[in-house]
Design a protein around this motif. Structure first.
Motif, PDB file in Angstrom:
ATOM      1  N   ALA A 237      24.134   6.469 -33.921  1.00  0.00           N
ATOM      2  CA  ALA A 237      24.186   7.705 -33.135  1.00  0.00           C
ATOM      3  C   ALA A 237      24.495   8.893 -34.037  1.00  0.00           C
ATOM      4  O   ALA A 237      23.926   9.989 -33.870  1.00  0.00           O
ATOM      5  CB  ALA A 237      25.242   7.576 -32.036  1.00  0.00           C
ATOM      6  N   ALA A 238      25.398   8.697 -35.007  1.00  0.00           N
ATOM      7  CA  ALA A 238      25.701   9.771 -35.959  1.00  0.00           C
ATOM      8  C   ALA A 238      24.475  10.117 -36.792  1.00  0.00           C
ATOM      9  O   ALA A 238      24.173  11.303 -37.025  1.00  0.00           O
ATOM     10  CB  ALA A 238      26.861   9.353 -36.858  1.00  0.00           C
ATOM     11  N   LEU A 239      23.750   9.103 -37.242  1.00  0.00           N
ATOM     12  CA  LEU A 239      22.533   9.345 -38.018  1.00  0.00           C
ATOM     13  C   LEU A 239      21.525  10.158 -37.212  1.00  0.00           C
ATOM     14  O   LEU A 239      20.927  11.123 -37.730  1.00  0.00           O
ATOM     15  CB  LEU A 239      21.920   8.005 -38.432  1.00  0.00           C
ATOM     16  N   GLU A 240      21.333   9.808 -35.957  1.00  0.00           N
ATOM     17  CA  GLU A 240      20.386  10.533 -35.113  1.00  0.00           C
ATOM     18  C   GLU A 240      20.795  12.003 -34.963  1.00  0.00           C
ATOM     19  O   GLU A 240      19.958  12.912 -35.058  1.00  0.00           O
ATOM     20  CB  GLU A 240      20.294   9.868 -33.742  1.00  0.00           C
ATOM     21  N   ALA A 241      22.100  12.237 -34.765  1.00  0.00           N
ATOM     22  CA  ALA A 241      22.579  13.610 -34.619  1.00  0.00           C
ATOM     23  C   ALA A 241      22.406  14.390 -35.914  1.00  0.00           C
ATOM     24  O   ALA A 241      22.039  15.578 -35.905  1.00  0.00           O
ATOM     25  CB  ALA A 241      24.042  13.603 -34.188  1.00  0.00           C
ATOM     26  N   LEU A 242      22.659  13.764 -37.047  1.00  0.00           N
ATOM     27  CA  LEU A 242      22.513  14.439 -38.339  1.00  0.00           C
ATOM     28  C   LEU A 242      21.043  14.745 -38.632  1.00  0.00           C
ATOM     29  O   LEU A 242      20.718  15.810 -39.183  1.00  0.00           O
ATOM     30  CB  LEU A 242      23.119  13.580 -39.444  1.00  0.00           C
ATOM     31  N   ARG A 243      20.162  13.846 -38.264  1.00  0.00           N
ATOM     32  CA  ARG A 243      18.740  14.136 -38.428  1.00  0.00           C
ATOM     33  C   ARG A 243      18.327  15.325 -37.571  1.00  0.00           C
ATOM     34  O   ARG A 243      17.507  16.157 -38.002  1.00  0.00           O
ATOM     35  CB  ARG A 243      17.915  12.908 -38.044  1.00  0.00           C
ATOM     36  N   ALA A 244      18.889  15.428 -36.374  1.00  0.00           N
ATOM     37  CA  ALA A 244      18.574  16.561 -35.499  1.00  0.00           C
ATOM     38  C   ALA A 244      19.040  17.881 -36.114  1.00  0.00           C
ATOM     39  O   ALA A 244      18.484  18.944 -35.805  1.00  0.00           O
ATOM     40  CB  ALA A 244      19.217  16.355 -34.131  1.00  0.00           C
ATOM     41  N   LEU A 245      20.056  17.807 -36.973  1.00  0.00           N
ATOM     42  CA  LEU A 245      20.531  19.003 -37.675  1.00  0.00           C
ATOM     43  C   LEU A 245      19.666  19.359 -38.878  1.00  0.00           C
ATOM     44  O   LEU A 245      19.878  20.392 -39.509  1.00  0.00           O
ATOM     45  CB  LEU A 245      21.973  18.795 -38.146  1.00  0.00           C
ATOM     46  N   GLY A 246      18.734  18.489 -39.224  1.00  0.00           N
ATOM     47  CA  GLY A 246      17.857  18.747 -40.358  1.00  0.00           C
ATOM     48  C   GLY A 246      18.243  18.021 -41.626  1.00  0.00           C
ATOM     49  O   GLY A 246      17.594  18.218 -42.669  1.00  0.00           O
ATOM     50  N   CYS A 247      19.264  17.185 -41.586  1.00  0.00           N
ATOM     51  CA  CYS A 247      19.681  16.456 -42.783  1.00  0.00           C
ATOM     52  C   CYS A 247      18.566  15.519 -43.241  1.00  0.00           C
ATOM     53  O   CYS A 247      17.904  14.866 -42.420  1.00  0.00           O
ATOM     54  CB  CYS A 247      20.940  15.646 -42.517  1.00  0.00           C
TER      55      CYS A 247
END
Length: 422
Positions: free
Chosen positions: A69-79
């Protein structure tokens, strides 16, 4: 837009990684838990975002779920690059959680290899021939051998990792690292296999070794390790922490850690005359609310006479406390400690506590959740792995917090750490 995304398995580890990224010039923010859409709107200016989880000793399924879930949120931030952060002493059991989380991240990112780099030479952690040292001692000969949750009885990092992962575990020795980034990159490429994945434990003894590893993995979507590898990044200007607001309120120390370093810090504070109270486990078992009432009354009475003087509440004084057996018919000691310190934090915050030093990853997670803080901005460093931070709770109360891994910090941190807020 953020480039780096960190996924940390406890709250102190998150601020540890963030502090090292700040030192390399990255504007870094810590989110306490997976950021939601509203949180993400406030993270747009960051170069790096670290998601702090409380997953180090959680059930494997929960740790994997929260990390993804953290990975998905970070990808949404553009990471586009990701850092699985775990403790530099590789705190885990044969069942996980380091390996299962690494496996899940490798699969989600569809990448074939990730390095495993626990080394953090600035704090005495190094890996040589795959064996993890704490100072000049093997990990298995250090105080971590007696850790109450994750006793580390082996120093062989590949051997510790193999039972946790479904993938191949390889070792890269120090001479390859010392041959330079192109040689290390070639070795990591050699270890890749079509249709397979590998975790590569890389030796590192000095900070220059970390710089080589950072250069060799500059195009890797995932790295894993303690926070030391972040210091291997090339510096991009001066440290990037903004001027941190300093809150006017009572100072408080909450120490749930059983580590030898924290025991020494408690002893130093007591010798220096800091008022202190050790948690009474028998009282907490018999009447938890009454025991916390007594603690809160003692601390508030102290502040009535000395509002600028810290008070220390701690769980252990020596190894005998760590070895205390848990009863068969009641909550374990660790659960009692975390619950009591979280309750103390919440009630003493209502009494005006605004400056807190918190020792221990599990304790930090419990305390920050009890205060209702969702995001931290990093402030001045207190030494390797420890920084002051500023956070605002949902009720509008603002705090200065130093979330300290049990193993980190100078002996005098509980007495002198406040000077950075002057």
């Amino acid at each position: 837009m953020a480039t780096w995304g960190g996924i940390a398995d406890d709250f102190t580890g998150a601020t540890d990684l963030a502090g090292n990224w700040v030192a390399r010039g990255l504007r870094t923010v810590v989110t306490l838990g997976v950021p939601d859409a509203a949180d993400r709107a406030r993270l747009a200016e960051a170069d790096a975002v670290v998601v702090a989880l409380k997953s180090r000793t959680a059930p494997v399924e929960e740790a994997v779920r929260d990390s993804l879930a953290a990975l998905e949120a970070l990808r949404a931030l553009g990471c586009v690059r990701f850092y699985q952060k775990y403790c530099s002493t590789f705190d885990s059991t044969p069942a996980g959680n380091i390996g299962p989380v690494a496996d899940a991240l490798l699969a989600a990112l569809d990448t074939g290899l990730a390095v495993v780099v626990p080394s953090f030479p600035a704090t005495g952690r190094s890996v040589y021939r795959g064996h993890l040292f704490v100072g000049d001692r093997l990990l298995s000969d250090s105080s971590m051998r007696h850790h109450p949750l994750t006793p580390m009885t082996s120093s062989d990092v590949p051997g510790l990792l193999r039972p946790q992962t479904a993938h191949r575990v390889a070792s890269v020795p120090l001479p390859v690292v010392r041959a330079g980034a192109p040689a290390l990159r070639a070795e990591l490429d050699r270890l890749r296999r079509p249709g397979a994945r590998v975790l590569a434990v890389v030796d590192a003894v000095e900070e220059d070794d970390l710089a080589v590893i950072a250069r060799a993995t500059a195009d890797h979507p995932l790295v894993t390790g303690g926070s030391g590898l972040a210091l291997g990044l090339p510096a991009d200007g001066a440290p990037a922490h903004a001027a941190m607001p300093v809150e006017d309120g009572h100072p408080l120390i909450l120490a749930g850690s059983a580590s030898t370093a924290t025991q020494g810090q408690i002893a130093h504070a007591r010798r220096a005359g800091v008022p202190a109270r050790k948690l009474d486990l028998d009282a907490l078992r018999a009447d938890p609310e009454g025991a916390v009432d007594a603690l809160v009354a003692e601390v508030t009475a102290h502040w009535a006479d000395a509002p600028r003087a810290p008070f220390l509440i701690h769980a252990v004084e020596n190894r005998d406390d760590i070895r205390r057996d848990d009863p068969a018919d009641g909550p374990p000691a660790g659960e009692l400690v975390e619950r009591a310190l979280a309750d103390c934090a919440r009630r003493l915050a209502a009494a005006g506590a605004r400056r807190l030093i918190v020792a221990g990853g599990e304790t930090s997670g419990s305390v920050v959740r009890a205060l209702g803080i969702r995001r931290l901005e990093l402030g001045p460093s207190l030494g390797p792995g420890v920084s002051w931070a500023h956070g605002v709770a949902g009720d509008g109360r603002a705090y200065n917090l130093a979330l300290k891994s049990g193993n980190f910090g100078a002996p005098e941190i509980f007495t002198d750490g406040w000077h950075a807020l002057a």
